[in-house]
Design an enzyme around this catalytic site. Sequence first.
Site, PDB file in Angstrom:
ATOM      1  N   CYS A 147      -6.949  -0.731   7.712  1.00  0.00           N
ATOM      2  CA  CYS A 147      -6.178   0.512   7.645  1.00  0.00           C
ATOM      3  C   CYS A 147      -6.186   1.114   9.041  1.00  0.00           C
ATOM      4  O   CYS A 147      -7.266   1.300   9.625  1.00  0.00           O
ATOM      5  CB  CYS A 147      -6.796   1.483   6.645  1.00  0.00           C
ATOM      6  SG  CYS A 147      -5.931   3.067   6.600  1.00  0.00           S
ATOM      7  N   CYS A 152       0.837  -1.203   0.000  1.00  0.00           N
ATOM      8  CA  CYS A 152       0.000   0.000   0.000  1.00  0.00           C
ATOM      9  C   CYS A 152       0.875   1.258   0.000  1.00  0.00           C
ATOM     10  O   CYS A 152       1.900   1.305   0.671  1.00  0.00           O
ATOM     11  CB  CYS A 152      -0.859  -0.025   1.254  1.00  0.00           C
ATOM     12  SG  CYS A 152      -1.928   1.401   1.409  1.00  0.00           S
ATOM     13  N   TYR A 196      -4.791  31.995   2.093  1.00  0.00           N
ATOM     14  CA  TYR A 196      -5.122  30.581   1.872  1.00  0.00           C
ATOM     15  C   TYR A 196      -5.910  30.081   3.094  1.00  0.00           C
ATOM     16  O   TYR A 196      -5.500  29.141   3.765  1.00  0.00           O
ATOM     17  CB  TYR A 196      -3.861  29.729   1.667  1.00  0.00           C
ATOM     18  CG  TYR A 196      -2.896  30.298   0.638  1.00  0.00           C
ATOM     19  CD1 TYR A 196      -2.986  29.914  -0.697  1.00  0.00           C
ATOM     20  CD2 TYR A 196      -1.909  31.221   0.997  1.00  0.00           C
ATOM     21  CE1 TYR A 196      -2.110  30.437  -1.645  1.00  0.00           C
ATOM     22  CE2 TYR A 196      -1.033  31.742   0.060  1.00  0.00           C
ATOM     23  CZ  TYR A 196      -1.125  31.346  -1.265  1.00  0.00           C
ATOM     24  OH  TYR A 196      -0.266  31.864  -2.184  1.00  0.00           O
ATOM     25  N   CYS A 248       2.780  22.239   4.647  1.00  0.00           N
ATOM     26  CA  CYS A 248       2.870  20.777   4.757  1.00  0.00           C
ATOM     27  C   CYS A 248       3.974  20.267   3.837  1.00  0.00           C
ATOM     28  O   CYS A 248       4.114  19.062   3.660  1.00  0.00           O
ATOM     29  CB  CYS A 248       1.533  20.120   4.434  1.00  0.00           C
ATOM     30  SG  CYS A 248       0.941  20.525   2.796  1.00  0.00           S
ATOM     31  N   ASP A 295      -0.727  29.871   4.673  1.00  0.00           N
ATOM     32  CA  ASP A 295      -0.823  28.396   4.753  1.00  0.00           C
ATOM     33  C   ASP A 295      -1.214  27.853   3.373  1.00  0.00           C
ATOM     34  O   ASP A 295      -2.336  27.392   3.168  1.00  0.00           O
ATOM     35  CB  ASP A 295      -1.876  28.023   5.818  1.00  0.00           C
ATOM     36  CG  ASP A 295      -1.961  26.521   6.047  1.00  0.00           C
ATOM     37  OD1 ASP A 295      -1.132  25.774   5.491  1.00  0.00           O
ATOM     38  OD2 ASP A 295      -2.869  26.099   6.797  1.00  0.00           O
TER      39      ASP A 295
HETATM   40  C1  LIG Z   1      -3.250  23.883   3.249  1.00  0.00           C
HETATM   41  S1  LIG Z   1      -4.841  24.557   2.996  1.00  0.00           S
HETATM   42  C2  LIG Z   1      -4.956  25.624   4.401  1.00  0.00           C
HETATM   43  C3  LIG Z   1      -6.327  26.050   4.779  1.00  0.00           C
HETATM   44  C4  LIG Z   1      -6.492  26.655   6.171  1.00  0.00           C
HETATM   45  N1  LIG Z   1      -5.443  27.532   6.553  1.00  0.00           N
HETATM   46  C5  LIG Z   1      -6.683  25.563   7.214  1.00  0.00           C
HETATM   47  O1  LIG Z   1      -5.825  25.400   8.086  1.00  0.00           O
HETATM   48  O2  LIG Z   1      -7.709  24.862   7.162  1.00  0.00           O
HETATM   49  C6  LIG Z   1      -4.580  25.594   1.636  1.00  0.00           C
HETATM   50  C7  LIG Z   1      -5.803  26.333   1.133  1.00  0.00           C
HETATM   51  O3  LIG Z   1      -5.388  27.222   0.069  1.00  0.00           O
HETATM   52  C8  LIG Z   1      -6.420  27.278  -0.906  1.00  0.00           C
HETATM   53  N2  LIG Z   1      -5.758  27.795  -2.121  1.00  0.00           N
HETATM   54  C9  LIG Z   1      -5.039  27.118  -3.039  1.00  0.00           C
HETATM   55  N3  LIG Z   1      -4.554  27.960  -3.964  1.00  0.00           N
HETATM   56  C10 LIG Z   1      -4.960  29.209  -3.625  1.00  0.00           C
HETATM   57  C11 LIG Z   1      -4.752  30.517  -4.176  1.00  0.00           C
HETATM   58  N4  LIG Z   1      -4.018  30.676  -5.248  1.00  0.00           N
HETATM   59  N5  LIG Z   1      -5.307  31.564  -3.554  1.00  0.00           N
HETATM   60  C12 LIG Z   1      -6.078  31.384  -2.425  1.00  0.00           C
HETATM   61  N6  LIG Z   1      -6.300  30.189  -1.861  1.00  0.00           N
HETATM   62  C13 LIG Z   1      -5.748  29.104  -2.443  1.00  0.00           C
HETATM   63  C14 LIG Z   1      -6.935  25.868  -0.958  1.00  0.00           C
HETATM   64  O4  LIG Z   1      -8.233  25.824  -1.513  1.00  0.00           O
HETATM   65  C15 LIG Z   1      -6.902  25.472   0.520  1.00  0.00           C
HETATM   66  O5  LIG Z   1      -8.115  25.792   1.154  1.00  0.00           O
END
Ligand SMILES: C[S@@+](CC[C@H](N)C(=O)[O-])C[C@H]1O[C@@H](n2cnc3c(N)ncnc32)[C@H](O)[C@@H]1O
Length: 475
Positions: A166, A84, A335, A433, A406
């Site tokens: 799992c 897996c 984000y 991440c 983020d």
């Molecule tokens: C790692 S997640 C973090 C979300 C939030 N901070 C949390 O802890 O739940 C990244 C987020 O960025 C958004 N995202 C991706 N590309 C983006 C962009 N160009 N502008 C704004 N948001 C974006 C995704 O939809 C997602 O919700």
Amino acid sequence: MKEKTLRLASVSIDSIDKKGNGVGSSLLDDTREIEVVVPFAIPGDIIRAKLGKKRKGAFFGSIDEIEKASSKRQEARCKHFGVCGGCRWQQMPYSEQLKIKDELVKQIFEPLINDKTCVHSIIPCDPNWGYRNKMEYSFSEDIKGNRYLGLIQDSSRGKVLNLTECHLVPPWFTNCMQEVREWWKNSNLKAYHPYSDKGSLRTLTLREGVRLGDRMAILTVSGNPEYVLSSSDIEDFVNVIINSSPVEKRGGNWSIFLRIQQVAKGMATNFYEMHLYGADYIREVLYLKEIPEPFLFHISPTAFFQPSLLQAEKLYSRVIELADIKKDSIVYDLYCGTGTLGIIAAKRAKHVVGIEVCPEAALDAKTNAKLNEIDNTTIFSGAVRHVLSQIKEEEKIGLPDIILIDPPRPGIDPVAMREILTLSTGKIVYVSCNPYTQFNDVKEFLQNGWKIESLQPVDQFAQTPHVENICVLSK
Ligand SMILES: C[S@@+](CC[C@H](N)C(=O)[O-])C[C@H]1O[C@@H](n2cnc3c(N)ncnc32)[C@H](O)[C@@H]1O
């Protein structure tokens, strides 16, 4: 068909690569030293490896036999381990996984830090099993018509494993997935085949709102009109899901969706959601350090949420602590997803601006602000690069004192980076991440006058090589 005989080599594993594979050296033909990457091998192992193709200067090998096991090696918990692609570090005690992740973050950032940088020890994942609140399973069929529903096999180019256990998810995920597999085996539905664009079923996603027991199932199907599901197929699917764990027995809601994924050559992929049953969101409750009242969040099927509730609480508590928000601070939450960090920050700040590209998540963020009685936030739906330039042009919202960032795994896109660099601010708390892409972005901040104050790794992904990292920057 005759099976190709692969060359064998004895490999001493001494490090781990970006994907969590063991890496070591071997003497080929007793003369030439070669580098070999071996999935599921760990430092200290001596492996008899079958040598495959050479990629980027190293041979890719697979374990034929463990000649000498590392003193750190342990028995894997899951019977699917080694096949897996889900969790690839079960053969190492959790304490060892943490050590490697801690070292890895230091190693990645080593060129950018000095004696004054505060590098905090990694925050462990606790519990380190059964912590995931989301899993996506794939449907697949081979040429003989055998049907598979489960996770993708390691290094297999999409081959699916019929998963029966799992340990990363709560047991109901596996039970529910197996019930869906049985339903599928008794139906006329075909698994979707990406090369031919034939067949219907693509993936089954299960999600959980842990504290209130909410459960969500999303069946993703092909948008090819020749393979639409009939209303009785859909009805049967819904019944299978509901009966796999009736709400009367456990509390919490079911939320069931059909997701239609439409692909056409030369066009962007489109997704359409059909709400089939129950609530159109799941709820999650978060408790944060030093904030007495809990936070409630609604999460739509397409919206991101951190993969482990308890680790999310630790991650957010630490971010808020490191951000050191004052009563008159303006905070930008870039984000922002369903608004989690921004809403928590808004309890301390003067005003919070959230920016999120996924419209459903941005809408959730607005709902979540109301649910938590927060009235000092403005949520924008759009890409960071567009919204930041719009905010600056309109000049209605003040510039930030603190920016929380983020982004998804690829990091900050170059246009968004340019926009962020033009904001004058005293502090950035950058959560990622993917510490490798985070490193590249941080390097760019440093070239523009910022400096690293501290690093705080957080393990959100026990039993896997992934690690989350917080980087605090100041100007
Ligand atoms: C790692 S997640 C973090 C979300 C939030 N901070 C949390 O802890 O739940 C990244 C987020 O960025 C958004 N995202 C991706 N590309 C983006 C962009 N160009 N502008 C704004 N948001 C974006 C995704 O939809 C997602 O919700």
